[in-house]
Design an enzyme around this catalytic site. Structure first.
Site, PDB file in Angstrom:
ATOM      1  N   GLY A  17      -1.021 -82.259 -23.642  1.00 55.21           N
ATOM      2  CA  GLY A  17      -1.978 -81.494 -22.871  1.00 55.21           C
ATOM      3  C   GLY A  17      -2.791 -80.465 -23.595  1.00 55.21           C
ATOM      4  O   GLY A  17      -3.097 -79.443 -23.003  1.00 55.21           O
ATOM      5  N   THR A  18      -3.173 -80.639 -24.854  1.00 56.09           N
ATOM      6  CA  THR A  18      -3.997 -79.585 -25.421  1.00 56.09           C
ATOM      7  C   THR A  18      -4.546 -80.030 -26.766  1.00 56.09           C
ATOM      8  O   THR A  18      -4.161 -81.067 -27.296  1.00 56.09           O
ATOM      9  CB  THR A  18      -3.180 -78.301 -25.608  1.00 56.09           C
ATOM     10  OG1 THR A  18      -4.050 -77.259 -25.979  1.00 56.09           O
ATOM     11  CG2 THR A  18      -2.151 -78.469 -26.687  1.00 56.09           C
ATOM     12  N   THR A  19      -5.495 -79.240 -27.265  1.00 52.82           N
ATOM     13  CA  THR A  19      -5.922 -79.352 -28.662  1.00 52.82           C
ATOM     14  C   THR A  19      -5.942 -77.948 -29.225  1.00 52.82           C
ATOM     15  O   THR A  19      -6.596 -77.067 -28.678  1.00 52.82           O
ATOM     16  CB  THR A  19      -7.344 -79.921 -28.771  1.00 52.82           C
ATOM     17  OG1 THR A  19      -7.421 -81.117 -28.036  1.00 52.82           O
ATOM     18  CG2 THR A  19      -7.707 -80.163 -30.207  1.00 52.82           C
ATOM     19  N   ASP A  34      -8.578 -75.599 -26.812  1.00 54.67           N
ATOM     20  CA  ASP A  34      -9.279 -75.928 -25.563  1.00 54.67           C
ATOM     21  C   ASP A  34      -8.663 -75.047 -24.472  1.00 54.67           C
ATOM     22  O   ASP A  34      -7.928 -74.117 -24.755  1.00 54.67           O
ATOM     23  CB  ASP A  34      -9.117 -77.411 -25.261  1.00 54.67           C
ATOM     24  CG  ASP A  34      -7.717 -77.717 -24.757  1.00 54.67           C
ATOM     25  OD1 ASP A  34      -7.586 -78.311 -23.675  1.00 54.67           O
ATOM     26  OD2 ASP A  34      -6.753 -77.333 -25.444  1.00 54.67           O
ATOM     27  N   LYS A  50      -4.963 -70.207 -24.608  1.00 51.61           N
ATOM     28  CA  LYS A  50      -3.774 -70.686 -25.309  1.00 51.61           C
ATOM     29  C   LYS A  50      -3.531 -69.949 -26.611  1.00 51.61           C
ATOM     30  O   LYS A  50      -2.570 -70.276 -27.319  1.00 51.61           O
ATOM     31  CB  LYS A  50      -3.926 -72.183 -25.602  1.00 51.61           C
ATOM     32  CG  LYS A  50      -4.092 -72.962 -24.328  1.00 51.61           C
ATOM     33  CD  LYS A  50      -4.188 -74.431 -24.547  1.00 51.61           C
ATOM     34  CE  LYS A  50      -4.542 -75.094 -23.244  1.00 51.61           C
ATOM     35  NZ  LYS A  50      -4.693 -76.511 -23.323  1.00 51.61           N
TER      36      LYS A  50
END
Lengths: 220, 242
Positions: A17-19, A34, A50
């Protein structure tokens, strides 16, 4: 390995769920992420942050379970503050990364947290450390993490150069994260960027219409 | 002034009417009669020198070291009761290991000294614990600069350019003032200090000194070097002085 990953269980990718990424240059670091937090298919928060601070000039990019990473970062912040009181000066980045590793490795059965710890300190300059899922501390010139990172390994490998300036690093991070958001379903929203140098911390947000659209050569 | 027999010296938790804690003063006489330890900051590092005490009549020197390395950048030279010294050193080494495990850096400088002195001070507060029978001179390299600290049995620690503890420490400190003002290198300092130690005590019944040196030529504390004071002084001086 505990498979209770959150409110919904239809996610298979362990680094989910993320970069997130961080790049070191001479004089500091640039961190980017992101802003999508998803539970399964539902986007729970499309503007989440984040990149969290654990010290004045040390930040941590979080990927994995949101609750686990928030708890870990709170513990690190506590230990780093006490440590900096004892030594009488600002904490160093390798110290923060090592503390992160201690927590992540000792609780590796109960946590799902892949983190990137980066910052600037007087003795070492700009430093980037990656603390992946099972623990371990790995220093790198740049690190990418999260589920979206798989789509941009080619881009970062071919476009990273040693000795980039601050502006070039910021553009590099923007391009890479926007390419990941373009292809990865669990990354999206805005790009949040944090630049840490000797002079301070600059935070930037690049919203949807301002994202660099690198696929515009073939895709409208 | 109340004298020794007046009962204020029976417990460390008792002050005398003049505000003295007699037990700590009694404890410091152990150090006054123990081996001499000298520490000095030099132009390219620091040096710790200690007398090797020979406890045996036949003057065989066993492995009775007085200067202990804690990690690669710290060493403690201690004077006093041997058992207390070993306990203190073991405790400090343990502290350093756990600190390195958590914070990935060695314990050096004022942080290390504060830990040791907190322990020593704790032993002067409670009636059921006796104070440590040892003092220490700590040489550390913290943030690339050499520092010397001295810890007393009361738990006080002082940072200085050079100092001495043990027997004859008062006279050594006086001659150390002149030596330190000239700010020699490590090698020169070893020679000069050992010459002054020999001069002060002509009937020196130890033949060797134990020397710990941290200088640019060898920037690591690993093992002490043994230094035969008689032959070295003979070599240095122009004519024989006994």
């Amino acid at each position: 390995m505990n498979t209770n990953w959150g409110p919904s269980t239809d996610v298979q990718d362990p680094a989910l769920g993320t970069t997130i990424m961080a790049v070191a240059f001479d004089g500091g670091v640039v961190m980017g992420a992101d802003s999508r937090t998803s539970t399964g298919t539902y986007v729970w928060n499309r503007v989440s942050d984040k990149i969290t601070s654990v010290g004045d000039k040390i930040f941590v990019c979080r990927s994995g379970s949101a609750a686990d990473t928030q708890a870990v970062v709170d513990v690190i912040r506590l230990y780093l503050q006490m440590h900096s009181l004892e030594i009488g000066k600002q904490p160093e980045v390798p110290t923060a990364a090592n503390l992160l590793n201690q927590v992540c490795y000792s609780n590796k059965d109960n946590l799902m947290a892949g983190m990137i710890c980066a910052g600037w300190d007087e003795r070492n300059g700009g430093k980037v450390f990656s603390v992946p899922l099972g623990g371990g501390v790995f220093p790198h010139p740049f690190v990418i993490g999260g589920s979206g990172s798989g789509y941009i390994y080619g881009y970062v490998d071919s476009n990273f150069r040693e000795g980039m300036s601050k502006a070039e690093c910021q553009q590099f991070v923007k391009n890479a994260v926007s390419l990941a958001m373009w292809r990865d379903g669990s990354s999206g929203g805005v790009i949040r960027m944090v630049t840490i140098t000797k002079d301070g911390v600059e935070k930037e947000m690049v919203s949807g219409q301002n994202l660099p659209h690198l696929a515009k050569g073939w895709c409208p | 002034m109340t004298s020794i027999k007046s009962g204020y010296d029976l417990s460390i938790a008792t002050y005398s009417p003049e505000g003295r804690v007699f037990q700590i003063e009694y404890a410091s006489t152990i150090v006054k009669n123990s081996q001499l330890v000298v520490g000095a900051i030099c132009k390219d590092g620091l040096v710790l020198i200690s007398e090797k005490n020979c406890g045996f009549q036949n003057k065989n020197f066993l492995n009775t070291e007085n200067i202990f390395p804690i990690n690669k950048t710290t060493a403690i030279g201690a004077s006093g009761k041997c058992g207390d010294i070993h306990y203190l050193i073991g405790r400090t080494r343990y502290d350093d290991t756990t600190h390195r495990e958590f914070f990935s850096e060695s314990l050096t400088g004022p942080l290390l000294v504060a830990r040791i002195s907190a322990l020593m001070h704790m032993h002067t507060v409670y009636w059921h614990l006796r104070p440590f029978g040892c003092s220490g001179i700590i040489g550390t390299i913290s943030d690339f600069s050499p520092e010397i600290y001295v810890i007393f049995q009361t738990g006080l620690f002082i940072k200085c350019y050079g100092t001495a503890i043990g027997n004859q420490s008062e006279m050594t400190k006086i001659s150390l003032e002149n030596i330190l003002a000239k700010f020699h290198t490590c090698r020169k300092n070893i020679e000069v200090i050992s010459k002054s130690i020999k001069k002060m005590n002509p009937k020196l019944n130890v033949q060797t000194l134990e020397i710990f040196c941290f200088s640019k030529e060898k920037p690591i504390f690993s093992k002490p070097i043994s230094y035969n004071i008689l032959t070295e002084n003979r070599r240095i001086s122009n004519f024989f002085q006994f």
